[in-house]
Write a protein that holds these residues in place. Structure first.
Motif, PDB file in Angstrom:
ATOM      1  N   ILE A  58      34.114  39.855   5.407  1.00  0.00           N
ATOM      2  CA  ILE A  58      34.208  38.928   6.539  1.00  0.00           C
ATOM      3  C   ILE A  58      33.315  39.354   7.704  1.00  0.00           C
ATOM      4  CG2 ILE A  58      36.464  37.978   5.945  1.00  0.00           C
ATOM      5  CD1 ILE A  58      37.757  39.916   7.885  1.00  0.00           C
ATOM      6  N   PHE A  59      32.982  40.644   7.778  1.00  0.00           N
ATOM      7  CA  PHE A  59      32.058  41.100   8.812  1.00  0.00           C
ATOM      8  C   PHE A  59      30.677  40.482   8.578  1.00  0.00           C
ATOM      9  CE2 PHE A  59      29.526  44.565  10.927  1.00  0.00           C
ATOM     10  CZ  PHE A  59      30.007  44.337  12.202  1.00  0.00           C
ATOM     11  N   GLN A  60      30.242  40.446   7.309  1.00  0.00           N
ATOM     12  CA  GLN A  60      28.961  39.822   6.962  1.00  0.00           C
ATOM     13  C   GLN A  60      29.001  38.309   7.170  1.00  0.00           C
ATOM     14  OE1 GLN A  60      29.172  41.392   2.928  1.00  0.00           O
ATOM     15  NE2 GLN A  60      27.265  42.501   3.245  1.00  0.00           N
ATOM     16  N   GLY A  71      40.021  46.350   3.811  1.00  0.00           N
ATOM     17  CA  GLY A  71      41.010  45.339   4.218  1.00  0.00           C
ATOM     18  C   GLY A  71      42.285  45.413   3.416  1.00  0.00           C
ATOM     19  N   PRO A  72      43.000  44.296   3.310  1.00  0.00           N
ATOM     20  CA  PRO A  72      42.585  42.959   3.764  1.00  0.00           C
ATOM     21  C   PRO A  72      42.811  42.743   5.263  1.00  0.00           C
ATOM     22  CG  PRO A  72      44.732  42.819   2.720  1.00  0.00           C
ATOM     23  CD  PRO A  72      44.294  44.247   2.563  1.00  0.00           C
ATOM     24  N   PHE A  73      42.093  41.756   5.808  1.00  0.00           N
ATOM     25  CA  PHE A  73      42.200  41.408   7.214  1.00  0.00           C
ATOM     26  C   PHE A  73      42.337  39.898   7.371  1.00  0.00           C
ATOM     27  CE2 PHE A  73      39.487  45.215   7.067  1.00  0.00           C
ATOM     28  CZ  PHE A  73      40.180  46.067   7.910  1.00  0.00           C
ATOM     29  N   THR A  74      42.957  39.523   8.494  1.00  0.00           N
ATOM     30  CA  THR A  74      42.939  38.129   8.940  1.00  0.00           C
ATOM     31  C   THR A  74      42.279  38.124  10.305  1.00  0.00           C
ATOM     32  OG1 THR A  74      44.977  37.618   7.744  1.00  0.00           O
ATOM     33  CG2 THR A  74      44.314  36.085   9.495  1.00  0.00           C
ATOM     34  N   LEU A  75      41.283  37.266  10.453  1.00  0.00           N
ATOM     35  CA  LEU A  75      40.479  37.263  11.672  1.00  0.00           C
ATOM     36  C   LEU A  75      40.583  35.911  12.364  1.00  0.00           C
ATOM     37  CD1 LEU A  75      38.537  39.195  13.112  1.00  0.00           C
ATOM     38  CD2 LEU A  75      36.685  38.280  11.737  1.00  0.00           C
ATOM     39  N   PHE A  76      40.947  35.953  13.643  1.00  0.00           N
ATOM     40  CA  PHE A  76      40.969  34.741  14.468  1.00  0.00           C
ATOM     41  C   PHE A  76      39.763  34.809  15.409  1.00  0.00           C
ATOM     42  CE2 PHE A  76      45.520  35.674  13.612  1.00  0.00           C
ATOM     43  CZ  PHE A  76      45.800  34.561  12.825  1.00  0.00           C
ATOM     44  N   VAL A  77      38.798  33.938  15.215  1.00  0.00           N
ATOM     45  CA  VAL A  77      37.518  34.039  15.934  1.00  0.00           C
ATOM     46  C   VAL A  77      37.357  32.896  16.923  1.00  0.00           C
ATOM     47  CG1 VAL A  77      35.019  34.146  15.681  1.00  0.00           C
ATOM     48  CG2 VAL A  77      36.484  35.127  13.910  1.00  0.00           C
ATOM     49  N   SER A  91      45.760  39.197   4.281  1.00  0.00           N
ATOM     50  CA  SER A  91      44.795  38.102   4.253  1.00  0.00           C
ATOM     51  C   SER A  91      45.603  36.814   4.258  1.00  0.00           C
ATOM     52  CB  SER A  91      43.920  38.192   2.987  1.00  0.00           C
ATOM     53  OG  SER A  91      42.982  37.150   2.958  1.00  0.00           O
ATOM     54  N   LEU A  92      45.798  36.268   5.460  1.00  0.00           N
ATOM     55  CA  LEU A  92      46.713  35.141   5.650  1.00  0.00           C
ATOM     56  C   LEU A  92      45.932  33.829   5.694  1.00  0.00           C
ATOM     57  CD1 LEU A  92      48.914  36.810   8.408  1.00  0.00           C
ATOM     58  CD2 LEU A  92      49.526  36.491   5.989  1.00  0.00           C
ATOM     59  N   MET A  93      46.159  33.003   4.685  1.00  0.00           N
ATOM     60  CA  MET A  93      45.534  31.681   4.653  1.00  0.00           C
ATOM     61  C   MET A  93      46.282  30.759   5.617  1.00  0.00           C
ATOM     62  SD  MET A  93      43.122  32.165   2.444  1.00  0.00           S
ATOM     63  CE  MET A  93      42.587  30.592   1.768  1.00  0.00           C
ATOM     64  N   TYR A  94      45.697  29.606   5.852  1.00  0.00           N
ATOM     65  CA  TYR A  94      46.295  28.643   6.796  1.00  0.00           C
ATOM     66  C   TYR A  94      47.732  28.329   6.416  1.00  0.00           C
ATOM     67  CZ  TYR A  94      46.577  24.488   9.822  1.00  0.00           C
ATOM     68  OH  TYR A  94      46.940  23.573  10.786  1.00  0.00           O
ATOM     69  N   ASN A  95      47.971  28.054   5.129  1.00  0.00           N
ATOM     70  CA  ASN A  95      49.333  27.722   4.687  1.00  0.00           C
ATOM     71  C   ASN A  95      50.296  28.881   4.900  1.00  0.00           C
ATOM     72  OD1 ASN A  95      48.684  25.118   3.953  1.00  0.00           O
ATOM     73  ND2 ASN A  95      48.334  25.612   1.798  1.00  0.00           N
ATOM     74  N   ASP A  96      49.803  30.120   4.774  1.00  0.00           N
ATOM     75  CA  ASP A  96      50.657  31.286   5.029  1.00  0.00           C
ATOM     76  C   ASP A  96      51.066  31.327   6.493  1.00  0.00           C
ATOM     77  OD1 ASP A  96      50.296  32.190   2.367  1.00  0.00           O
ATOM     78  OD2 ASP A  96      48.409  33.165   2.926  1.00  0.00           O
ATOM     79  N   LEU A  97      50.120  31.032   7.375  1.00  0.00           N
ATOM     80  CA  LEU A  97      50.383  31.106   8.815  1.00  0.00           C
ATOM     81  C   LEU A  97      51.406  30.074   9.272  1.00  0.00           C
ATOM     82  CD1 LEU A  97      46.695  31.612  10.029  1.00  0.00           C
ATOM     83  CD2 LEU A  97      48.507  33.340   9.994  1.00  0.00           C
ATOM     84  N   THR A  98      51.481  28.952   8.559  1.00  0.00           N
ATOM     85  CA  THR A  98      52.440  27.910   8.959  1.00  0.00           C
ATOM     86  C   THR A  98      53.888  28.327   8.694  1.00  0.00           C
ATOM     87  OG1 THR A  98      52.364  26.785   6.806  1.00  0.00           O
ATOM     88  CG2 THR A  98      50.754  26.089   8.464  1.00  0.00           C
ATOM     89  N   THR A  99      54.077  29.406   7.947  1.00  0.00           N
ATOM     90  CA  THR A  99      55.440  29.799   7.563  1.00  0.00           C
ATOM     91  C   THR A  99      55.936  31.038   8.305  1.00  0.00           C
ATOM     92  OG1 THR A  99      54.660  31.189   5.727  1.00  0.00           O
ATOM     93  CG2 THR A  99      55.075  28.857   5.254  1.00  0.00           C
ATOM     94  N   ILE A 100      55.103  31.612   9.188  1.00  0.00           N
ATOM     95  CA  ILE A 100      55.526  32.809   9.923  1.00  0.00           C
ATOM     96  C   ILE A 100      55.418  32.564  11.426  1.00  0.00           C
ATOM     97  CG2 ILE A 100      54.956  34.425   8.075  1.00  0.00           C
ATOM     98  CD1 ILE A 100      52.306  34.959   9.342  1.00  0.00           C
ATOM     99  N   ASN A 101      56.118  33.410  12.187  1.00  0.00           N
ATOM    100  CA  ASN A 101      56.167  33.216  13.643  1.00  0.00           C
ATOM    101  C   ASN A 101      55.315  34.202  14.424  1.00  0.00           C
ATOM    102  OD1 ASN A 101      58.064  31.089  13.458  1.00  0.00           O
ATOM    103  ND2 ASN A 101      59.734  32.574  13.223  1.00  0.00           N
ATOM    104  N   VAL A 127      37.023  32.451   3.279  1.00  0.00           N
ATOM    105  CA  VAL A 127      37.447  33.648   2.562  1.00  0.00           C
ATOM    106  C   VAL A 127      36.263  34.562   2.266  1.00  0.00           C
ATOM    107  CG1 VAL A 127      38.553  34.499   0.451  1.00  0.00           C
ATOM    108  CG2 VAL A 127      39.360  32.388   1.525  1.00  0.00           C
ATOM    109  N   GLY A 128      36.453  35.846   2.525  1.00  0.00           N
ATOM    110  CA  GLY A 128      35.482  36.872   2.157  1.00  0.00           C
ATOM    111  C   GLY A 128      36.113  37.842   1.180  1.00  0.00           C
ATOM    112  N   THR A 129      35.370  38.877   0.814  1.00  0.00           N
ATOM    113  CA  THR A 129      35.880  39.826  -0.179  1.00  0.00           C
ATOM    114  C   THR A 129      37.039  40.659   0.351  1.00  0.00           C
ATOM    115  OG1 THR A 129      34.215  41.444   0.513  1.00  0.00           O
ATOM    116  CG2 THR A 129      33.660  40.026  -1.362  1.00  0.00           C
ATOM    117  N   ASN A 130      37.130  40.773   1.664  1.00  0.00           N
ATOM    118  CA  ASN A 130      38.171  41.640   2.226  1.00  0.00           C
ATOM    119  C   ASN A 130      39.058  40.933   3.245  1.00  0.00           C
ATOM    120  OD1 ASN A 130      36.237  41.359   4.203  1.00  0.00           O
ATOM    121  ND2 ASN A 130      36.351  43.479   4.914  1.00  0.00           N
TER     122      ASN A 130
END
Length: 258
Positions: A131-133, A160-166, A200-210, A243-246
């Motif tokens: 995701i850095f690249q 990683g894995p990482f979740t990045l909010f840019v 590595s939290l996808m959009y659908n994952d984020l909708t289920t957590i606070n 999505v990236g490799t990490n």
């Protein structure tokens, strides 16, 4: 008395595709015309393609065009004059349409496969690195990349894995607080507040957590309603799931402040 011309009537009984030649009085021979074969009484058109492919290359099609005449055309996937045909490698031009980060392999005629190189993921036509690249490849996220580089924040180049909010590039360029954070020496903390480790939290994952916790150590509150995902009650996710490799990148329309 006069000699009988055996060829005078009905071509002497020869084929219409033959020449009647007088020999001795009352006699004749029948000779097939050029491009025909037979005994002269029966003459058959010669098809040169029936022998040795008409002199065409083995990777060419021989097509008869007339008596003992033919043209040679290279088969699909080959180029040349028909007498000599050379295989066209799909991968030889523009990497076969594969990604620049992919390996193109010719498999069979008019076919090839595209496989992402090591440390890249994708279908071969589009390959993504870490995701850095990936930040640098997109104008929406490239400014964030340069800020990370300026402070040597390279966590997201790791496994990683990482979740990045840019925050989108235009937001980072126009928000007057950014210059102040640089002056106060807190910009690095602000940047690290946009990175979430160990997931590595996808959009659908984020909708289920606070809540999630950033690398800075502070929580990021998440709310989802009316098909809108909002962070800290201000920043909306406007582009998601790069999505990236990490990990994964989400683009937001506000800067998150710890």
């Amino acid at each position: 008395c006069s000699a009988i011309d055996a060829c005078e009537t009905s071509n002497g009984g020869c084929s219409a595709k033959a020449e009647c030649r007088r020999t001795t009085p009352g006699n004749r021979v029948c000779v097939c015309n050029a491009g025909y074969t037979g005994d002269g009484i029966v003459c058959i058109e010669i098809n040169p393609c029936l022998e040795n492919n008409g002199g065409c290359d083995r990777n060419a099609e021989c097509t008869q065009t007339g008596p003992n005449q033919a043209v040679c055309n290279c088969l699909k996937g080959y180029s040349g004059d028909g007498k000599r045909c050379t295989y066209i490698s799909l991968c030889s031009q523009n990497n076969g349409g594969c990604s620049e980060f992919a390996i193109c392999n010719d498999t069979e005629l008019t076919e090839r496969t595209c496989t992402c190189k090591d440390n890249y993921i994708g279908d071969g036509f589009k390959c993504r690195g870490n995701i850095f690249q990936e930040l640098l490849k997109d104008s929406n996220t490239s400014r964030f990349y340069f800020h990370l580089e300026a402070f040597s924040i390279r966590d997201i180049a790791g496994p990683g894995p990482f979740t990045l909010f840019v925050p989108r590039t235009d937001i980072l360029n126009s928000d007057p607080r950014v210059k102040n954070w640089f002056a106060r020496g807190v910009m690095a903390q602000v940047l690290r507040h946009h990175i979430v480790g160990c997931a590595s939290l996808m959009y659908n994952d984020l909708t289920t957590i606070n809540n999630v916790t950033s690398l800075h150590g502070d929580p990021i509150h998440i709310s989802y309603s009316q098909n809108s995902l909002v962070l800290n009650n201000k920043a909306e996710v406007i582009l998601s799931d790069a999505v990236g490799t990490n990990g994964v990148i989400h683009v937001i329309n506000q800067i998150l402040v710890p």
